[in-house]
Design an enzyme around this catalytic site. Sequence first.
Site, PDB file in Angstrom:
ATOM      1  CE  LYS A 161       9.163 -35.336   8.955  1.00 50.78           C
ATOM      2  NZ  LYS A 161       8.307 -35.852   8.140  1.00 50.78           N
ATOM      3  N   GLY A 179       4.553 -27.623  13.775  1.00 48.37           N
ATOM      4  CA  GLY A 179       3.829 -28.612  13.762  1.00 48.37           C
ATOM      5  C   GLY A 179       2.700 -28.551  15.169  1.00 48.37           C
ATOM      6  CB  SER A 180       0.924 -30.928  17.028  1.00 45.08           C
ATOM      7  OG  SER A 180       1.813 -31.705  17.331  1.00 45.08           O
ATOM      8  N   GLY A 227       6.241 -30.236  19.210  1.00 49.13           N
ATOM      9  CA  GLY A 227       7.090 -29.169  19.536  1.00 49.13           C
ATOM     10  C   GLY A 227       8.025 -29.414  20.858  1.00 49.13           C
ATOM     11  CD  GLU A 254       6.034 -19.763  13.757  1.00 45.43           C
ATOM     12  OE1 GLU A 254       4.918 -19.620  14.490  1.00 45.43           O
ATOM     13  OE2 GLU A 254       6.759 -19.045  13.958  1.00 45.43           O
ATOM     14  CB  CYS A 295      -1.666 -22.852  12.769  1.00 45.56           C
ATOM     15  SG  CYS A 295      -1.185 -21.568  11.646  1.00 45.56           S
ATOM     16  CD  GLU A 331      -3.981 -26.839  16.671  1.00 47.58           C
ATOM     17  OE1 GLU A 331      -3.445 -27.864  16.981  1.00 47.58           O
ATOM     18  OE2 GLU A 331      -3.772 -25.876  16.082  1.00 47.58           O
TER      19      GLU A 331
HETATM   20  P1  NAD Z   1       2.545 -32.708  13.505  1.00 45.26           P
HETATM   21  O1  NAD Z   1       3.381 -32.295  14.681  1.00 45.26           O
HETATM   22  O2  NAD Z   1       2.147 -34.136  13.478  1.00 45.26           O
HETATM   23  O3  NAD Z   1       3.921 -32.882  12.481  1.00 45.26           O
HETATM   24  C1  NAD Z   1       4.556 -31.654  11.659  1.00 45.26           C
HETATM   25  C2  NAD Z   1       5.674 -32.432  11.212  1.00 45.26           C
HETATM   26  O4  NAD Z   1       6.569 -32.801  12.422  1.00 45.26           O
HETATM   27  C3  NAD Z   1       5.532 -33.419  10.271  1.00 45.26           C
HETATM   28  O5  NAD Z   1       6.591 -33.301   9.435  1.00 45.26           O
HETATM   29  C4  NAD Z   1       6.052 -34.789  11.216  1.00 45.26           C
HETATM   30  O6  NAD Z   1       6.406 -35.798  10.453  1.00 45.26           O
HETATM   31  C5  NAD Z   1       7.008 -34.055  12.119  1.00 45.26           C
HETATM   32  N1  NAD Z   1       7.345 -34.763  13.390  1.00 45.26           N
HETATM   33  C6  NAD Z   1       6.463 -35.360  14.138  1.00 45.26           C
HETATM   34  N2  NAD Z   1       7.116 -35.841  15.276  1.00 45.26           N
HETATM   35  C7  NAD Z   1       8.436 -35.551  15.356  1.00 45.26           C
HETATM   36  C8  NAD Z   1       9.512 -35.486  16.331  1.00 45.26           C
HETATM   37  N3  NAD Z   1       9.440 -36.164  17.188  1.00 45.26           N
HETATM   38  N4  NAD Z   1      10.683 -35.192  15.798  1.00 45.26           N
HETATM   39  C9  NAD Z   1      10.649 -34.644  14.567  1.00 45.26           C
HETATM   40  N5  NAD Z   1       9.837 -34.349  13.495  1.00 45.26           N
HETATM   41  C10 NAD Z   1       8.628 -34.757  14.029  1.00 45.26           C
HETATM   42  O7  NAD Z   1       1.607 -31.657  12.681  1.00 45.26           O
HETATM   43  P2  NAD Z   1       0.849 -31.654  11.582  1.00 45.26           P
HETATM   44  O8  NAD Z   1      -0.228 -32.542  11.954  1.00 45.26           O
HETATM   45  O9  NAD Z   1       1.543 -32.062  10.554  1.00 45.26           O
HETATM   46  O10 NAD Z   1       0.043 -30.042  11.453  1.00 45.26           O
HETATM   47  C11 NAD Z   1      -0.845 -29.692  12.266  1.00 45.26           C
HETATM   48  C12 NAD Z   1      -0.211 -28.882  13.522  1.00 45.26           C
HETATM   49  O11 NAD Z   1       0.740 -27.768  13.006  1.00 45.26           O
HETATM   50  C13 NAD Z   1      -1.357 -28.158  14.259  1.00 45.26           C
HETATM   51  O12 NAD Z   1      -1.277 -28.158  15.592  1.00 45.26           O
HETATM   52  C14 NAD Z   1      -1.220 -26.751  13.812  1.00 45.26           C
HETATM   53  O13 NAD Z   1      -1.680 -25.599  14.600  1.00 45.26           O
HETATM   54  C15 NAD Z   1       0.146 -26.579  13.661  1.00 45.26           C
HETATM   55  N6  NAD Z   1       0.522 -25.440  12.522  1.00 45.26           N
HETATM   56  C16 NAD Z   1       1.120 -24.438  13.082  1.00 45.26           C
HETATM   57  C17 NAD Z   1       1.480 -23.293  12.208  1.00 45.26           C
HETATM   58  C18 NAD Z   1       2.049 -22.145  13.010  1.00 45.26           C
HETATM   59  O14 NAD Z   1       2.727 -21.221  12.107  1.00 45.26           O
HETATM   60  N7  NAD Z   1       1.942 -21.938  14.177  1.00 45.26           N
HETATM   61  C19 NAD Z   1       1.164 -23.199  10.930  1.00 45.26           C
HETATM   62  C20 NAD Z   1       0.743 -24.478  10.385  1.00 45.26           C
HETATM   63  C21 NAD Z   1       0.015 -25.571  11.309  1.00 45.26           C
END
Ligand code: NAD
Length: 499
Positions: A178, A231-232, A236, A253, A287, A388
Site C-alpha cells: 500500500k 510512518g509517523s 506506528g 520505522e 526522517c 517532529e
Molecule cells: P503517516 O504515518 O501519516 O503514513 C505512513 C503510511 O501509513 C501511509 O501509507 C498511510 O496511509 C499509512 N497509515 C496511516 N495510518 C494507518 C493505520 N492506522 N494503519 C495502517 N496504515 C496507516 O506518515 P507520512 O506522513 O506518510 O510520513 C512521514 C512520517 O514518516 C514522519 O514521521 C517520518 O519521520 C516518518 N519516516 C520515517 C522513516 C524511518 O525510516 N524511520 C523514513 C521516512 C519517513
Amino acid sequence: MALLGTKTYKNFIGGEWVDAASGETFESTNPANGDTIGAFPKSGPEDVDRAVAAAREAYEDWRLVPAPRRGEIMFRFAQLLTEHKAELADLMSHEMGKVLAEAGGDVQEAIDMSYYMGGEGRRLFGQTTPSELPDKFNMSVRMPIGVVGVITPWNFPIAIPSWKIAPALVCGNTVVFKPATDTPALGERFVELLVEAGVPGGVINVVHGGGGAVGKRLVAHPDVPVITITGSRETGVQVLRDAAENLKHVHLELGGKNAVIVMDDADLDLAVEGILWSAFGTSGQRCTAASRVIVHRGVYDSLQAKLVAAAEAMRLGPGWEEDTDVGPLINRDALDKVHSYTGIGQDEGATLLTGGEVATGNGLGDGNFYRPTIFGHVEAGMRIAREEIFGPTTALIPVDSFEEAIRVANGVEYGLSSSIFTRDVNRAFRAIRDLDTGITYINAGTIGAEVHLPFGGTKHTGNGHREAGQAALDVFTEWKSVYVDYSGKLQKAQIDATE
Ligand code: NAD
C-alpha cells in the site's frame, strides 16, 4: 516527460490490473502547482482481502523458488530501475516535489538495495554449530514467513518500497503493497517494473488507498503475518495495537528529531554545509532531517550568522527546475503544520532568525512552498526542540560543553540519527558511544545512509528492528534450528545421563 494528468490507474491483484471494488477513485496532485497527476483506485477492505488471498496462494510456489533465482529477478529489477532512473526522478519531482538530484538519489537507493538484496539470494546465511552429542549435525536456516503487508510514506516513494519489498521477496515471502496516497503513481511504476523484471502475478500486489481503509485492514488481516511500515510515531503506535490480536511481526520505522552538534573546534564552513543539506534537503521532509543544531557557545554567533546567510541564499522552486534548492512541501496540511510550529516557536520565546512564512512570489503561490526557517537561542525543552515538524525548520540550541551537548541531543523521545562536527578524535569516539541513536555521523550531517548497513533508530523511532543490511533479513524470515542425528540410535539431549 509527458505527464499523465488524466490517466486512471489501477490496483494490481493476482497478476491483473483492476479497479477498486467500489469503482471510486482519488487524485494525486503536483505539490508545486496543484496539477493533477492521475486518478487512483480508492480501495477498501474488500480489495485488501482479494490481494491477500492472491498473495497467500502465490506464496506456496514462490517460497519454493530457489533463493538465487529470486535474487536474479532483483538484479533485473535493479537494471530496469537504472534504465528508467531519469523518468522516475522526473515523475518524483512532479508527484512528490523533490529536486531532481535528490529524486535521482532516491531511485539510486532502490537500485543499490535491489542489487544488495539480489546478492542475498546467494547468501541468506544461517549457522552450523557443533552438537553436544556424537554423530549429530546442527544448523539454523532462515525460513520465509508468508504474506508481508508493506505500508510506505510519501517522502522516499521509490527508495522505501525497495527497502521493504526487495528483502521480503528475496527471502521467499509474497507482498501486498500500500503506497502513500500522496505518491501512488510512483508506487504503481515501482510495481510495473517489478512485474517486468519477472516477479510472478500474486507475488507482488498493490492496493491503493488510505491508511484508514486499506492500511488498517492489511494490519488486521489474519493471513498477513508480517507488517512493515514507515510512518509517523502516532501511526506506528496504532499499527502495533491493531496487530496485537494476531501477534504479528511488526516492523516500525518512525519519526526523528535529529541533532547536529557543532563543537568549538569544528570546521564551521563544513558544519554549515552539513546543516543546510540535513535541515533543508527534501524541504526537511526526511526522517533523518536535522531539526536541531546544538552549538557550543564559543562558536554560536559565528555559526548562526553563516547559517542564516546560507539559508537565505537558497532558491525555492519546482523540483524539476535545475537551479531549485528547496522544493515544495507535500500538501496543504503539511504547510499548515509547519507554519503552526513557527507560531509555537515564537510563542515559546525563541528568536525567529529567518523564514517562518509561506512563499508565494515568483509563481510559487499555487504550490506548498515554505521558506527555510531558523530559530535561534532555542531552549532544549521548547516544543520546537522536541517535536517532529517534518519541514524546513531547524532550531539552534546553545550549550556550554560537550557533556551538555550530548545530554540535550539525547533528551528527546526519538533516536534515529545524530551527528557531531569536531576535530577532536576523543570527543568523536565518546559521541559515538554516548549518542542514543541508531545512526551517528562524524563531520557530516544527519543524512546519508548506505544500504548495506542497518538503518533505524532507538527509543520511539521504532520497535527494535532495523531496515537494510543483513539486519533487514530478521524482519522477513523466521529462524529454524535443525538437528540431524546420524548415530542410528536415540540420543537424548538435555538428559543428565553420563552413560
Ligand atoms: P503517516 O504515518 O501519516 O503514513 C505512513 C503510511 O501509513 C501511509 O501509507 C498511510 O496511509 C499509512 N497509515 C496511516 N495510518 C494507518 C493505520 N492506522 N494503519 C495502517 N496504515 C496507516 O506518515 P507520512 O506522513 O506518510 O510520513 C512521514 C512520517 O514518516 C514522519 O514521521 C517520518 O519521520 C516518518 N519516516 C520515517 C522513516 C524511518 O525510516 N524511520 C523514513 C521516512 C519517513
